[in-house]
Each structure stands twice: as structure tokens, then as C-alpha cells.
Design an enzyme around this catalytic site. Structure first.
Site, mmCIF file in Angstrom:
data_model
loop_
_atom_site.group_PDB
_atom_site.id
_atom_site.type_symbol
_atom_site.label_atom_id
_atom_site.label_comp_id
_atom_site.label_asym_id
_atom_site.label_seq_id
_atom_site.Cartn_x
_atom_site.Cartn_y
_atom_site.Cartn_z
ATOM 1 N N SER A 15 12.088 9.515 10.565
ATOM 2 C CA SER A 15 11.511 9.455 9.214
ATOM 3 C C SER A 15 12.196 10.322 8.180
ATOM 4 O O SER A 15 12.086 10.061 6.984
ATOM 5 C CB SER A 15 10.025 9.799 9.277
ATOM 6 O OG SER A 15 9.830 11.059 9.899
ATOM 7 N N LYS B 54 9.644 8.578 2.334
ATOM 8 C CA LYS B 54 8.687 8.714 1.229
ATOM 9 C C LYS B 54 9.108 7.972 -0.043
ATOM 10 O O LYS B 54 8.261 7.563 -0.829
ATOM 11 C CB LYS B 54 8.465 10.195 0.912
ATOM 12 C CG LYS B 54 7.603 10.901 1.942
ATOM 13 C CD LYS B 54 7.197 12.289 1.450
ATOM 14 C CE LYS B 54 6.103 12.891 2.301
ATOM 15 N NZ LYS B 54 6.603 13.378 3.604
ATOM 16 N N GLU C 167 -0.527 14.741 -5.853
ATOM 17 C CA GLU C 167 -0.824 15.986 -5.160
ATOM 18 C C GLU C 167 0.368 16.292 -4.254
ATOM 19 O O GLU C 167 1.128 15.397 -3.882
ATOM 20 C CB GLU C 167 -2.080 15.837 -4.288
ATOM 21 C CG GLU C 167 -1.846 15.156 -2.930
ATOM 22 C CD GLU C 167 -1.464 13.684 -3.002
ATOM 23 O OE1 GLU C 167 -1.802 13.038 -4.011
ATOM 24 O OE2 GLU C 167 -0.813 13.185 -2.050
HETATM 25 C C1 LIG Z 1 5.858 13.519 4.869
HETATM 26 C C2 LIG Z 1 6.620 13.232 6.096
HETATM 27 C C3 LIG Z 1 6.004 12.744 7.283
HETATM 28 C C4 LIG Z 1 4.526 12.588 7.436
HETATM 29 O O1 LIG Z 1 3.934 11.604 6.645
HETATM 30 P P1 LIG Z 1 3.488 10.181 7.222
HETATM 31 O O2 LIG Z 1 2.652 9.636 6.144
HETATM 32 O O3 LIG Z 1 2.739 10.426 8.498
HETATM 33 O O4 LIG Z 1 4.718 9.398 7.465
HETATM 34 C C5 LIG Z 1 6.795 12.430 8.369
HETATM 35 N N1 LIG Z 1 8.134 12.600 8.318
HETATM 36 C C6 LIG Z 1 8.759 13.073 7.226
HETATM 37 C C7 LIG Z 1 10.240 13.237 7.261
HETATM 38 C C8 LIG Z 1 8.029 13.406 6.079
HETATM 39 O O5 LIG Z 1 8.652 13.891 4.993
#
Ligand SMILES: *Cc1c(COP(=O)(O)O)cnc(C)c1O
Length: 415
Positions: free
Chosen positions: A381, A101, A123
Site C-alpha cells: 500500500s 491514498k 481530518e
Molecule cells: C493510511 C495507510 C494505510 C491504512 O489505511 P487503510 O484505509 O486501511 O488502507 C495503509 N497503508 C498505507 C501505506 C497508508 O498510508
């Protein structure tokens, strides 16, 4: 609804969207009259910034010196032996603030600075995007207001405090179901009301044009690094499959962008309780045309998942497009598969993943026969520290820990 024709195939991750912000028949700008000038101003500002080498250089140095990029690529020997195919992880969990993010919020707050806007509006659902935005705003010395549903505020005391610690003001959204979608509405209202001074920092590849395009561009670095790192590791070769979890779709679009022009198979993994691409229908939500979960009356359905970060009923329009033209494949996994994957990666590799990317691994475990002998790159992620207490409670048999309304949304975020 017209089907995407063959010539819209050029409207890909590398080329699209078109001048109306459309990815094939998806995307666009479905907003009230009052929001049109703000979207147009933002589009112009992003277009000029992205064409400016100085802006790109400043963004790049922020990613390097503040966020800690490039994130490494890890070759998972133990897990590969266990599952029978080679697994590579793109380590977005090692970024500052613990997920991908940070790329997006640094890009957008830098753009806000360039536009002369000193106030950031955002948000948040469970709080992760709010915390990331508050982090970047603190770095730039910007005022930061985060809208959060009243229900989410009650459930997310720690993330509310984090945002306050970072200098942000958390404002309750009291309308509707008092959750994420109401927070988005309030943030957009606030943006229009104070557009001279305020910048709206949206958290995924969603919303009206230019957001899905702009947020993708800020996450493109994931795919570019992963492509270079894979070819270096694989002696010029590429992985056979690239896998990412799908909430709004930003981390997935980020890594897919590096491989979309190759033969590599792209797989997006959604929670079974929020499978917008796999089981959704076309519709408009939060300013763009995409796939979303609707009930029999056409109302947007609440998504349900053990992972609050994927707990969103819609998906970014570019994923709808990629699914439509058959360039990416979308699968759905259950909470129980996700929990097993969360534990497996922790035990075999010493890496505790966030529950969101554990969805990607859960699909890989299920598809192990199909993947035998292949090389699979998973976008990790985010890190799992935020999810440890929840998983412990679930494993100790606390039924509330699986209940999306009372507990499972206490960590993670949708956008
Ligand atoms: C917020 C988040 C997501 C989901 O958001 P995407 O826009 O689909 O990437 C996925 N993995 C993590 C670790 C997150 O914090």
C-alpha cells in the site's frame, strides 16, 4: 444483534451496500440530525457522478496522468525462493505521494468540484491523509482546511509543514484527547457549519453512508488492475491468496474488490494492538456500525501499533461484514514481526515498504508452512521512506521509538 443471513451474501463488495448503506448488519448512517442532509446531498451527488461516463473518464485520466497509474505488479523471485511460495506485489508504493491514498482523494476532490464546492475539509491523524488531500486540493485550486489533534501537530512537524507548503491550513483540534478522533469530530462540525461551500474528504472506508461505499469505489481500480495483471502473468490463473493490511480498511477493500467474486482467499492483517476485526466487538463509531476495540465500560479503546497508519481502534463496516459471512479472514501480527518483515523485503527485493503493508508480509512469513507452494499477492500500500528514521531508532535501541504516544505516530496515519 441479528446474524447476517444467507441472502445478505449478495450484499457483497460487488453489490453492496443496500440503500441504507448497510453491509449486512454493519454500516449505515448513525449521525446527529444536523449531518443527515449533508450525507444525503453527498450520496445523491456521488450516485449521479458515478453513473456519468464523463466523470469516470475524468477520474481515470487523473489516475493515469497525475497519480501515475496503473501501478505495476512485481514478481518477487528472491523473496519467493527465501519463503517457499510465490510472492506478487501490487505496487501502490509507486503512486504519486507514495501510497494508495491518492486514488480516494482525487476521486473526492473531483466530486467536490462537480458539486460546486471550492473548499475541502479533512481530518488527519499523523498527517498522511492530510498531505494527500492537500495535494489534490492544490491540483484543483481548492481551499483546504485540515483538522489535526493538537497532540499530533506537535509530533508531526514535517507533515504539518508539507500541508502548509501545499497551501493547506492546518487547524488544531483541542478537545478530548486532542488526537485523530477529535480531529474527525471537528472536521464533521466544520462541514455542517459551512456545507454550502465545503466538502468533507474522509480518508478511509469508514464513517456514515455513503463514505464506505464511495471510498471503496475510488479504490476499486487497485483490484481491477491487480486482477488483470495477475491473469496476464499467471496465464489466465489467479493467485491463491490476496493479502492486505487493515487500518480503516481502504487499501484492503480496494484490492479485495477485484477478487471477491472468485475462489481466491482474502486475508486482512491488523496490528495486534488494534485488532478491531480479530478481537473487536460490534459498535458505532464515527457514524457507522462496525467492529471496534472497546474497554469494559464500552468506551472506545486507543489502538497501539508501531505503525501509526494502522493505529485506529475501528475498521470499515465492509470488513466487519466480510468477516461475519466468512468471505475474508483477519489476522493480527506483532510490532516485532512487522519490523522483521520490513527488513526482509528491503534486503531481498530492494523495496523498502511502509510499516503498514509490512504487516501483511509479517503474516505471510508466519504462515509460510500453510502457504508453501502457493501464489500470494500482497497489496504493497505504500513506500517506507517515511518510516526509515523510526525503524533505525528502534533498532538502535531507543525505547521511545516503539512508544506509540511519543514517537511511533510521527509517521503514517490512520485515516
Ligand atoms: C493510511 C495507510 C494505510 C491504512 O489505511 P487503510 O484505509 O486501511 O488502507 C495503509 N497503508 C498505507 C501505506 C497508508 O498510508
Amino acid at each position: 444483534m441479528v446474524a447476517a443471513s444467507a441472502d445478505e451474501g449478495t450484499n457483497s463488495l460487488m453489490e453492496g451496500p443496500d440503500e441504507h448503506g448497510r453491509f449486512g448488519r454493519f454500516g449505515g448512517r448513525f449521525v446527529p440530525e444536523t449531518l443527515v442532509p449533508a450525507c444525503a446531498e453527498l450520496e445523491d451527488a456521488f450516485r449521479s457522478a458515478w453513473a456519468d461516463d464523463g466523470f469516470r473518464a475524468e477520474f481515470h485520466s487523473l489516475l493515469t496522468d497525475y497519480a501515475g497509474r496503473p501501478s505495476p505488479l512485481t514478481d518477487c523471485v528472491n523473496l519467493s525462493t527465501e519463503l517457499g511460495f510465490r510472492i506478487l506485489l501490487k505496487r501502490e508504493d509507486l503512486n504519486h505521494t507514495g501510497s494508495h491514498k491518492i486514488n480516494n482523494v482525487l476521486g473526492q476532490t473531483l466530486l467536490a468540484k462537480r458539486m460546486g464546492k471550492s473548499r475541502i475539509v479533512a481530518e488527519t491523524g499523523a498527517g498522511q491523509h492530510g498531505v494527500a488531500t492537500a495535494t489534490a486540493a492544490a491540483y484543483f485550486g481548492q481551499e483546504c482546511v485540515v483538522y489535526m489533534g493538537e497532540v499530533d501537530i506537535a509530533r508531526q512537524a514535517l507533515n504539518v509543514y508539507r500541508m502548509q507548503l501545499l497551501g493547506a491550513e492546518v487547524r488544531p483540534a483541542r478537545s478530548g484527547s486532542r488526537t485523530l478522533k477529535d480531529a474527525v469530530n471537528e472536521a464533521m462540525r466544520e462541514w455542517v457549519a459551512s456545507v454550502e461551500s465545503s466538502y468533507y474528504c474522509l480518508g478511509s472506508v469508514m464513517g456514515p453512508h455513503p463514505y464506505p461505499w464511495m471510498v471503496r469505489e475510488f479504490h476499486r481500480t487497485i483490484g481491477r488492475e491487480a486482477f488483470d495483471q495477475s491473469t496476464a502473468l499467471l496465464d489466465g490463473g489467479l493467485p491463491d491468496v490476496v493479502v492486505a493490511c487493515i487500518g480503516g480498511g481502504s487499501n484492503a477493500v480496494g484490492i479485495f474488490s477485484g477478487f471477491v467474486d472468485t475462489d481466491v482467499e482474502l486475508v486482512g492483517v491488523e496490528p495486534a494492538g488494534g485488532a478491531a476485526v480479530a478481537r473487536g466487538v460490534p459498535g458505532v463509531v464515527h457514524g457507522s456500525m462496525s467492529f471496534l476495540m472497546q474497554d469494559e465500560f464500552g468506551q472506545v479503546q486507543e489502538a497501539q501499533s508501531v505503525s501509526a497508519g494502522l493505529d485506529y481502534p475501528g475498521v470499515g463496516p465492509e470488513h466487519a461484514f466480510l468477516a461475519d459471512v466468512g468471505r475474508a479472514r483477519y489476522e493480527a501480527v506483532t510490532d516485532s514481526e512487522v519490523l522483521d518483515a520490513f527488513e526482509l523485503l528491503s534486503r531481498t527485493e530492494g523495496i523498502i515498504p511502509a510499516l503498514e503493508p509490512a504487516h501483511g508480509l509479517a503474516w505471510m512469513i508466519r504462515a509460510r508452512d500453510e502457504l508453501a507452494g502457493k501464489t500470494v499477492l500482497l497489496n504493497l500500500s505504500g513506500r517506507g521512506d517515511k518510516d526509515v528514521a523510526q525503524v533505525q531508532a528502534i533498532r538502535q535501541g531507543d525505547p521511545a521509538a516503539l512508544d506509540t504516544v511519543d514517537f511511533s505516530r510521527t509517521n503514517g496515519d490512520a485515516v
